[in-house]
Design a protein around this motif. Structure first.
Motif, short mmCIF file in Angstrom:
data_model
loop_
_atom_site.label_atom_id
_atom_site.label_comp_id
_atom_site.label_asym_id
_atom_site.label_seq_id
_atom_site.Cartn_x
_atom_site.Cartn_y
_atom_site.Cartn_z
N ALA A 15 0.83 -1.21 0.00
CA ALA A 15 0.00 0.00 0.00
C ALA A 15 0.86 1.25 0.00
O ALA A 15 0.55 2.22 -0.72
N PHE A 16 1.95 1.29 0.77
CA PHE A 16 2.75 2.51 0.77
C PHE A 16 3.48 2.68 -0.56
O PHE A 16 3.66 3.80 -1.03
N ALA A 17 3.84 1.59 -1.22
CA ALA A 17 4.43 1.71 -2.55
C ALA A 17 3.41 2.21 -3.56
O ALA A 17 3.72 3.04 -4.42
N ALA A 18 2.17 1.74 -3.44
CA ALA A 18 1.10 2.20 -4.33
C ALA A 18 0.84 3.69 -4.13
O ALA A 18 0.62 4.43 -5.10
N CYS A 19 0.87 4.15 -2.88
CA CYS A 19 0.68 5.58 -2.61
C CYS A 19 1.78 6.41 -3.27
O CYS A 19 1.51 7.48 -3.81
N LEU A 20 3.01 5.91 -3.24
CA LEU A 20 4.09 6.63 -3.91
C LEU A 20 3.84 6.71 -5.42
O LEU A 20 4.06 7.75 -6.04
N TYR A 35 0.88 11.27 -0.32
CA TYR A 35 2.07 11.21 0.54
C TYR A 35 1.68 10.97 2.00
O TYR A 35 2.38 10.25 2.72
N ILE A 36 0.57 11.54 2.43
CA ILE A 36 0.09 11.27 3.78
C ILE A 36 -0.30 9.79 3.90
O ILE A 36 0.03 9.13 4.89
N GLY A 37 -0.97 9.27 2.88
CA GLY A 37 -1.30 7.84 2.86
C GLY A 37 -0.05 6.98 2.92
O GLY A 37 0.00 5.96 3.61
N PHE A 38 1.00 7.42 2.20
CA PHE A 38 2.28 6.72 2.25
C PHE A 38 2.81 6.66 3.68
O PHE A 38 3.21 5.60 4.15
N LEU A 39 2.82 7.79 4.36
CA LEU A 39 3.35 7.83 5.73
C LEU A 39 2.53 6.98 6.69
O LEU A 39 3.08 6.30 7.55
N VAL A 40 1.21 7.01 6.53
CA VAL A 40 0.34 6.20 7.39
C VAL A 40 0.60 4.71 7.15
O VAL A 40 0.79 3.94 8.10
N CYS A 41 0.61 4.30 5.89
CA CYS A 41 0.84 2.89 5.56
C CYS A 41 2.24 2.44 5.98
O CYS A 41 2.41 1.32 6.48
N LEU A 42 3.23 3.30 5.79
CA LEU A 42 4.59 2.99 6.21
C LEU A 42 4.65 2.76 7.71
O LEU A 42 5.24 1.78 8.18
N SER A 43 4.01 3.64 8.47
CA SER A 43 4.02 3.52 9.92
C SER A 43 3.34 2.23 10.38
O SER A 43 3.87 1.50 11.23
N ILE A 44 2.18 1.94 9.82
CA ILE A 44 1.46 0.72 10.19
C ILE A 44 2.29 -0.51 9.84
O ILE A 44 2.41 -1.45 10.63
N SER A 45 2.88 -0.51 8.65
CA SER A 45 3.69 -1.64 8.21
C SER A 45 4.86 -1.88 9.16
O SER A 45 5.13 -3.02 9.56
N VAL A 64 10.37 -12.40 4.38
CA VAL A 64 8.97 -12.60 3.98
C VAL A 64 8.29 -11.25 3.78
O VAL A 64 7.57 -11.04 2.80
N TRP A 65 8.52 -10.30 4.68
CA TRP A 65 7.93 -8.96 4.57
C TRP A 65 8.34 -8.27 3.27
O TRP A 65 7.49 -7.76 2.55
N THR A 66 9.64 -8.30 2.97
CA THR A 66 10.09 -7.66 1.72
C THR A 66 9.60 -8.44 0.50
O THR A 66 9.30 -7.84 -0.53
N GLY A 67 9.51 -9.77 0.63
CA GLY A 67 9.01 -10.57 -0.49
C GLY A 67 7.56 -10.25 -0.81
O GLY A 67 7.19 -10.09 -1.98
N ILE A 68 6.74 -10.15 0.23
CA ILE A 68 5.33 -9.77 0.02
C ILE A 68 5.26 -8.40 -0.62
O ILE A 68 4.51 -8.18 -1.57
N GLY A 69 6.07 -7.47 -0.12
CA GLY A 69 6.08 -6.13 -0.69
C GLY A 69 6.54 -6.11 -2.13
O GLY A 69 5.95 -5.43 -2.98
N ALA A 70 7.57 -6.88 -2.44
CA ALA A 70 8.10 -6.90 -3.81
C ALA A 70 7.10 -7.52 -4.78
O ALA A 70 6.81 -6.95 -5.84
N VAL A 71 6.57 -8.66 -4.42
CA VAL A 71 5.60 -9.33 -5.30
C VAL A 71 4.35 -8.46 -5.47
O VAL A 71 3.87 -8.24 -6.58
N GLY A 72 3.83 -7.97 -4.36
CA GLY A 72 2.62 -7.14 -4.44
C GLY A 72 2.84 -5.87 -5.24
O GLY A 72 1.97 -5.46 -6.02
N THR A 73 4.00 -5.25 -5.09
CA THR A 73 4.27 -4.01 -5.81
C THR A 73 4.43 -4.26 -7.30
O THR A 73 3.93 -3.49 -8.13
N VAL A 74 5.09 -5.35 -7.67
CA VAL A 74 5.20 -5.68 -9.10
C VAL A 74 3.83 -5.96 -9.69
O VAL A 74 3.50 -5.48 -10.79
N LEU A 75 3.02 -6.72 -8.96
CA LEU A 75 1.67 -7.02 -9.47
C LEU A 75 0.82 -5.74 -9.58
O LEU A 75 0.08 -5.58 -10.56
N LEU A 76 0.93 -4.86 -8.60
CA LEU A 76 0.23 -3.56 -8.70
C LEU A 76 0.73 -2.77 -9.90
O LEU A 76 -0.06 -2.13 -10.60
#
Length: 108
Positions: A15-20, A35-45, A64-76
């Motif tokens: 989500a924070f990558a999508a906000c960017l 950008y506010i959404g980015f900061l909120v999602c980053l903090s929660i993550s 695992v955390w970075t893998g989920i982020g990488a796969v999800g961001t590529v798919l997005l």
């Protein structure tokens, strides 16, 4: 339960990558909201990642955390931002998914 927390943390990383990405496409006040959404999602993550690593090994949890982020961001990127879909991109995303699942399987 910690694995579920880690998965949710990874989804907030996506989500924070999508906000960017959305902030890059907009200007002015709308970009600021992204950008506010980015900061909120980053903090929660990050908070959820810290919580998950209290019980899970840090090396496995972070991978695992970075893998989920990488796969999800590529798919997005493919689905929302119209990035190219090639055989090699899909092949390496598949190997990344297999690696994340493998780490989960071999972890205590």
């Amino acid at each position: 339960m910690n694995w579920m927390i880690l998965i949710i943390a990874g989804l907030f990383e996506v989500a924070f990558a999508a906000c960017l990405g959305k902030a890059k496409e907009t200007t002015g006040t709308e970009a600021n909201y992204w950008y506010i959404g980015f900061l909120v999602c980053l903090s929660i993550s990050m908070i959820l990642l810290v919580k998950a690593t209290r019980e899970l090994p840090i090396g496995t949890a972070y991978a695992v955390w970075t893998g989920i982020g990488a796969v999800g961001t590529v798919l997005l990127g493919i689905l929302i931002f119209k990035e190219p879909t090639t055989f090699w991109r899909l092949f390496f995303i598949s190997t990344l998914i297999a690696s994340v699942v493998g780490l989960k399987i071999v972890s205590n």
